[in-house]
Design a protein around this motif. Structure first.
Motif, PDB file in Angstrom:
ATOM      1  N   ASN A  99       0.826  -1.213   0.000  1.00  0.00           N
ATOM      2  CA  ASN A  99       0.000   0.000   0.000  1.00  0.00           C
ATOM      3  C   ASN A  99       0.859   1.262   0.000  1.00  0.00           C
ATOM      4  OD1 ASN A  99      -2.045  -1.796   0.220  1.00  0.00           O
ATOM      5  ND2 ASN A  99      -2.642  -1.265   2.314  1.00  0.00           N
ATOM      6  N   SER A 100       1.965   1.226   0.729  1.00  0.00           N
ATOM      7  CA  SER A 100       2.770   2.445   0.757  1.00  0.00           C
ATOM      8  C   SER A 100       3.460   2.674  -0.582  1.00  0.00           C
ATOM      9  CB  SER A 100       3.749   2.447   1.935  1.00  0.00           C
ATOM     10  OG  SER A 100       4.620   1.364   1.828  1.00  0.00           O
ATOM     11  N   ILE A 101       3.734   1.593  -1.308  1.00  0.00           N
ATOM     12  CA  ILE A 101       4.287   1.777  -2.661  1.00  0.00           C
ATOM     13  C   ILE A 101       3.223   2.430  -3.550  1.00  0.00           C
ATOM     14  CG2 ILE A 101       5.268   0.621  -4.682  1.00  0.00           C
ATOM     15  CD1 ILE A 101       6.170  -1.649  -2.764  1.00  0.00           C
ATOM     16  N   VAL A 102       1.985   1.946  -3.432  1.00  0.00           N
ATOM     17  CA  VAL A 102       0.892   2.521  -4.229  1.00  0.00           C
ATOM     18  C   VAL A 102       0.730   4.009  -3.879  1.00  0.00           C
ATOM     19  CG1 VAL A 102      -1.572   2.414  -4.751  1.00  0.00           C
ATOM     20  CG2 VAL A 102      -0.308   0.296  -4.345  1.00  0.00           C
ATOM     21  N   ARG A 103       0.713   4.303  -2.604  1.00  0.00           N
ATOM     22  CA  ARG A 103       0.546   5.711  -2.175  1.00  0.00           C
ATOM     23  C   ARG A 103       1.662   6.592  -2.709  1.00  0.00           C
ATOM     24  NH1 ARG A 103      -1.154   5.813   4.133  1.00  0.00           N
ATOM     25  NH2 ARG A 103      -0.352   7.911   3.849  1.00  0.00           N
ATOM     26  N   ALA A 104       2.883   6.050  -2.687  1.00  0.00           N
ATOM     27  CA  ALA A 104       4.033   6.858  -3.104  1.00  0.00           C
ATOM     28  C   ALA A 104       3.950   7.247  -4.583  1.00  0.00           C
ATOM     29  CB  ALA A 104       5.334   6.098  -2.823  1.00  0.00           C
ATOM     30  N   CYS A 105       3.179   6.489  -5.354  1.00  0.00           N
ATOM     31  CA  CYS A 105       3.078   6.785  -6.790  1.00  0.00           C
ATOM     32  C   CYS A 105       2.170   7.979  -7.090  1.00  0.00           C
ATOM     33  CB  CYS A 105       2.534   5.572  -7.541  1.00  0.00           C
ATOM     34  SG  CYS A 105       3.639   4.165  -7.552  1.00  0.00           S
TER      35      CYS A 105
END
Ligand code: ADP
Length: 450
Positions: A322-328
């Motif tokens: 999820n944090s990878i998704v958010r970072a995008c």
């Protein structure tokens, strides 16, 4: 001064050498686990021979990363001080700003000096300035401690090649951490009584969310100066609050954000913050809730602010994903709204941050197909794993970008509404963001497959 003194002089142009730093772990407060983590290294440095006989080799490298002023240099000095070994310091930028030959000679010089005093420590600040191709001389008995504020721009090969046995994040202190740091720096200051001192420091610790150790130290120093200027004997509440206000002034305007934001950037910033906000609602983090955001400052990272982290116990694989998704989000929204040929630097960091998170998940957590156990083979990536790692990282990145854009499309009306408020008022609080998010009419999306 002994022999090291003259050595320090002859190399003084670029190396600072100290026979003993005199710094101990007591000087570093907060984040106690970091000290525990480093204690083992100190023990090994201290009894080098004994450990070598047992076949335990000294760690080759430690990487400390985190914001400036959080005590990375202090920690490096404390390791040297605790172990009683000489400390050599240089900056990564010293090695690159010159003709290549000279720089290479300097590196060689530094390492051979340190080696002749082994066991010893070489501290390289801003190690991100050095590329991974820089040769790895035989380090026998020399511990390299690197520090960087920018893990995101560090050559990933530096991390993969197994140069660092320990990678430690030195983060911003928690409230308890801030109190502990304030206590350290209040040791040599005068207060009316121990009780009053404790009450005052507690109040300051409450008021200094997101302050670094260096900033907390400044507050106490500044309060001391104000006290002397007023000819008072003891630091009081008034002086501390005044010092805090001054530090906040530099805190808020001393960064790259003090410039007036040009009109054309405002729209981009507003979309960026709105996208970050929507993703933060979509993947809420109860331990680290967001509080507000604005478009009043230009920074390459989102302006979204967060409350203090509390009660986090453990992160699951889905949290990392999820944090990878958010970072995008900054990159995805900018591409969506302005087109791939019109990207600008305010979203540039998002991509590197997301891929760094993906690499971390793959290499460090052991939660993916190539867990921690597999990726090292005598300090290097096992054959062909670099290519596999990249393929796996790309897979995570592709998934994250797709997921992120599908969330943003689904909540497009919320993105627009938050953007409008930001353009109109310049800022928006969490409560209003949540209201908009919860009431937003959804635009249906085809599901994305993981
Ligand atoms: P960095 O290398 O991370 O930029 P420094 O080690 O140079 O930070 O920190 C500057 C000064 O701030 C230190 O010398 C110390 O006085 C103070 N400081 C920072 N963090 C801490 C901490 N956790 N405990 C005590 N003092 C700290």
């Amino acid at each position: 001064l002994g022999s090291l003194g003259s050595l320090g002089k002859s190399r003084a142009k670029f190396i600072s050498a100290e026979e003993t730093t005199g710094v101990t772990f007591d000087d570093f407060a907060g984040q106690e686990y970091i000290k525990r983590e480093l204690q083992e290294i100190v023990r090994i440095l201290k009894n080098e021979e004994e450990f070598q006989n047992k076949g335990i080799y000294c760690p080759k490298g430690v990487l400390l990363h985190g914001p400036p002023g959080t005590g990375k240099t202090l920690l490096a000095k404390a390791i040297a001080g605790e172990a009683g070994v000489p400390f050599f310091a240089a900056s990564g930028t010293d090695f690159v700003e010159m003709f290549v030959g000279v720089a290479a000679a300097r590196v060689k010089d530094l390492f051979s000096s340190a080696r002749s005093f082994a066991p010893s420590i070489i501290f390289i600040d801003e190690i991100d300035a050095i590329g991974s191709k820089r040769g790895g001389p035989d380090l026998g008995g020399v511990l390299v401690i690197g520090a960087t504020n920018r893990l995101d721009i560090l050559d990933p090969a530096l991390l993969r090649k197994g140069r660092f046995d320990k990678i430690i994040r030195v983060g911003l202190p928690s409230k308890d951490g801030r109190l502990a740091i304030l206590r350290v720096h209040a040791r040599n200051k005068f207060f009316r009584s121990e009780e009053e001192k404790e009450i005052l420091l507690q109040e300051i610790a409450e008021l200094t969310v997101d302050f670094t150790g260096a900033e907390l130290q400044n507050i106490l120093n500044e309060a001391g100066i104000l006290t002397a200027r007023k000819d008072l004997d003891y630091i009081g509440r008034e002086e501390l609050l005044e010092a805090l206000k001054r530090q906040k002034g530099t805190f808020e305007t001393g960064q790259e954000d003090s410039r007036e934001v040009p009109e054309e950037l405002k729209l981009r910033l507003a979309y960026r913050e709105a996208a970050v906000a929507v993703l933060a609602c979509y993947y809420p983090d109860p331990h680290h809730p967001f509080t507000e955001t604005n478009i009043n400052s230009i920074q390459s990272e989102p302006n979204m602010r967060y409350a203090e982290t509390s009660g986090r116990e453990f992160a699951k694989k889905s949290d990392y994903v999820n944090s990878i998704v958010r970072a995008c989000a900054p990159r995805v929204i900018e591409e969506e709204m302005f087109g791939i040929d019109n990207l600008c630097w305010i979203s540039a960091k998002a991509t590197s941050k997301a891929s760094r998170l993906a690499e971390y998940l793959i290499l460090q957590t052991g939660m993916t197909a190539f867990g921690k156990a597999y990726y090292r083979h005598q300090g290097d990536l096992v054959p062909n794993l670099a290519a596999k790692l990249e393929a796996l990282r790309d897979e995570y990145m592709r998934f994250a970008v797709e997921k992120c854009s599908s969330v943003l499309r689904e909540y497009y009306s919320a993105v627009e509404a938050i953007t409008d408020i930001l353009l109109e008022k310049g800022e928006i609080k969490a409560e209003e963001i949540w209201n908009i998010y919860k009431k937003a009419p959804l635009i249906p999306q085809r599901p994305v497959s993981p």
